[in-house]
Write a protein that holds these residues in place. Structure first.
Motif, short mmCIF file in Angstrom:
data_model
loop_
_atom_site.label_atom_id
_atom_site.label_comp_id
_atom_site.label_asym_id
_atom_site.label_seq_id
_atom_site.Cartn_x
_atom_site.Cartn_y
_atom_site.Cartn_z
N GLU A 145 0.86 -1.09 -0.08
CA GLU A 145 0.09 0.00 0.18
C GLU A 145 0.85 1.35 0.09
OE1 GLU A 145 -2.56 -0.37 3.43
OE2 GLU A 145 -4.04 -2.05 2.16
N LYS A 150 -3.02 -1.59 -4.39
CA LYS A 150 -4.15 -2.02 -3.65
C LYS A 150 -4.76 -3.50 -4.29
CE LYS A 150 -6.96 2.21 -2.88
NZ LYS A 150 -7.09 1.91 -1.47
N ASP A 171 -10.76 1.45 -11.69
CA ASP A 171 -10.00 1.17 -10.26
C ASP A 171 -11.24 0.73 -9.32
OD1 ASP A 171 -7.54 1.21 -11.57
OD2 ASP A 171 -7.05 3.13 -10.58
N GLU A 172 -12.28 1.42 -9.05
CA GLU A 172 -13.14 1.16 -7.98
C GLU A 172 -12.71 1.12 -6.61
OE1 GLU A 172 -16.27 -2.09 -9.62
OE2 GLU A 172 -14.24 -3.01 -9.55
N PRO A 173 -11.78 2.09 -6.26
CA PRO A 173 -11.20 2.16 -5.03
C PRO A 173 -12.30 2.13 -3.74
CG PRO A 173 -11.29 4.27 -5.82
CD PRO A 173 -11.59 3.28 -6.96
N GLU A 174 -13.33 2.74 -3.71
CA GLU A 174 -14.08 2.55 -2.55
C GLU A 174 -14.64 1.06 -2.46
OE1 GLU A 174 -17.15 5.50 -3.23
OE2 GLU A 174 -15.67 7.15 -3.14
N ILE A 175 -15.04 0.55 -3.54
CA ILE A 175 -15.41 -0.92 -3.47
C ILE A 175 -14.51 -1.75 -2.75
CG2 ILE A 175 -16.33 -2.90 -4.75
CD1 ILE A 175 -17.97 -0.98 -6.59
N ASP A 177 -11.95 -0.87 -1.09
CA ASP A 177 -11.62 -0.77 0.43
C ASP A 177 -12.68 -1.28 1.21
OD1 ASP A 177 -9.18 0.92 -0.20
OD2 ASP A 177 -10.14 2.60 0.05
N ALA A 178 -13.91 -1.25 0.74
CA ALA A 178 -15.15 -1.78 1.80
C ALA A 178 -15.04 -3.33 1.72
CB ALA A 178 -16.38 -1.41 0.93
N LYS A 181 -12.98 -5.15 4.45
CA LYS A 181 -13.19 -5.12 5.90
C LYS A 181 -14.48 -5.98 6.09
CE LYS A 181 -11.91 -0.23 6.38
NZ LYS A 181 -11.28 -0.16 4.97
#
Length: 364
Positions: A145, A150, A171-175, A177-178, A181
């Motif tokens: 990271e 990612k 890239d879909e960074p929010e998806i 990252d979610a 978790k």
């Protein structure tokens, strides 16, 4: 062998019912931070207690670093971490001696190791060993990271129920990252409920189901990958097949791409608004010639159904040299993909860490 890596080497040790299991990592320079919270989160996501559809074996999986780390940073020598096994019930396996379980490692392992094969919990062939892989991945991920990379995974399918696939262009960074978790990592919440019901039904039927885990990697430097045996696909694949129950892997369009013509499959290049070279499609899964193209790397790993099921199955009695029937009891996952999701992310991370170090792209 239990060792992986060229520049940064990972050695996994222990067995399912041994006193402990763990990892040794060689090749990390001094001063690399170890994120204990990151490690704890990884172990929590792999643990069975998150879901009511997992094995009832309950292990705290507390990771203890016994060498190579002082005050939260590496000191330049071998990093060794262990997890104590505390909830073992070895007597569950006493009735299986000499009676190899279908689709388990029992028969070839018995031939190979004889009376020295550790049958308890499947020994070194157990899914329990993936706890060690999660330690290694949790060490590697913060380093990646820091280098702008990612990695996210999700359960693409359980049996014939599918989640929405990753977008192979954006890239879909929010998806991404979610997903890192989520104990039950899916993009479509409706798919989660349907998958859970399918797994519960399999358990009620004394059976099991398999599934597919999809992985997406962004931020890899263009050109990462070495010729022939150390190409990007090669290195990732070798790591992925260390995860028990994996029976197949494909990158990008994979097998479906074999039905296309070249004019349909080829990923044509163009300059985007920022002057960056991209491709209009990504059938290659972000890899050409074993090297990263700059597009998202997409691959999928297929997991077989859990072989330990309570239904009667045919096998052989190796002691009395006759056919027999067994039903497997004990604590087993009716579907391994729910817990293997974080493991796929972990082994992918370590594979990339080693390859980037060897190919000269890694900054610590």
């Amino acid at each position: 062998m239990n060792t992986f890596g060229n520049r940064i080497k990972l050695t996994v040790f222990g067995q399912s019912h041994a006193k402990a299991l763990g990892v040794t990592i060689d090749g990390l320079p001094a001063g690399v931070p170890i994120d204990y919270d990151y490690i704890e989160d990884s172990m929590r996501l792999r643990a069975p207690g998150n879901l009511d559809i997992s094995t009832k074996r309950s292990e705290p999986d507390k990771v203890e670093f016994i060498s190579g780390v002082v005050n939260g940073k590496t000191v330049g020598t071998s990093v060794c971490a262990v997890i104590q096994n505390t909830d073992t019930i070895s007597k569950d396996y006493s009735s299986l001696v000499g009676k190899p379980r279908p689709s388990h490692a029992d028969y070839p392992a018995t031939v190979k190791y004889g009376e020295n094969y550790d049958l308890r919990g499947s020994g070194q062939f157990s899914g329990r060993m993936t706890a060690s892989l999660c330690i290694a991945g949790a060490v590697a991920l913060p380093i990646l990271e820091k280098n702008g990379i990612k990695i996210a995974t999700h359960i693409l399918s359980v049996s014939d129920i599918r989640d929405r696939a990753f977008d192979d262009i954006d890239d879909e960074p929010e998806i991404m990252d979610a997903l890192t978790k989520m104990p039950f990592a899916v993009i479509d919440k409706e798919a989660s409920a349907k998958m859970t019901e399918r797994i519960k039904q399999a358990f009620k039927d004394c059976d099991s189901v398999g599934g597919v885990i999809e992985c997406k990697i962004t931020g890899l430097p263009v050109g990462l990958g070495l010729p022939m045996f150390d190409g990007l696909e090669n290195v990732i694949s070798r790591a992925i097949f260390a995860v028990p129950a994996v029976k197949g892997i494909e990158f990008g369009a994979g097998f479906s791409g074999s039905t296309l013509c070249g004019s349909e499959y080829n990923d044509q290049y163009y300059y985007d608004e920022s002057g960056k070279v991209r491709t209009k499609t990504n059938h290659a899964g972000g890899i050409c010639g074993g090297m990263a193209t700059g597009m998202p790397v997409i691959f999928r790993a297929a997991f077989k159904p859990t072989p330990s099921i309570a239904k009667p199955q045919d096998t052989v009695d190796l002691v009395n040299k006759q056919n027999t029937v067994i039903a497997i009891h004990g604590r087993h996952d009716p579907c391994v993909v729910t817990r293997a999701n974080v493991v796929v992310r972990a082994v992918t991370a370590f594979a990339l860490l080693d390859l980037m170090a060897e190919d000269g792209y890694l900054s610590f």
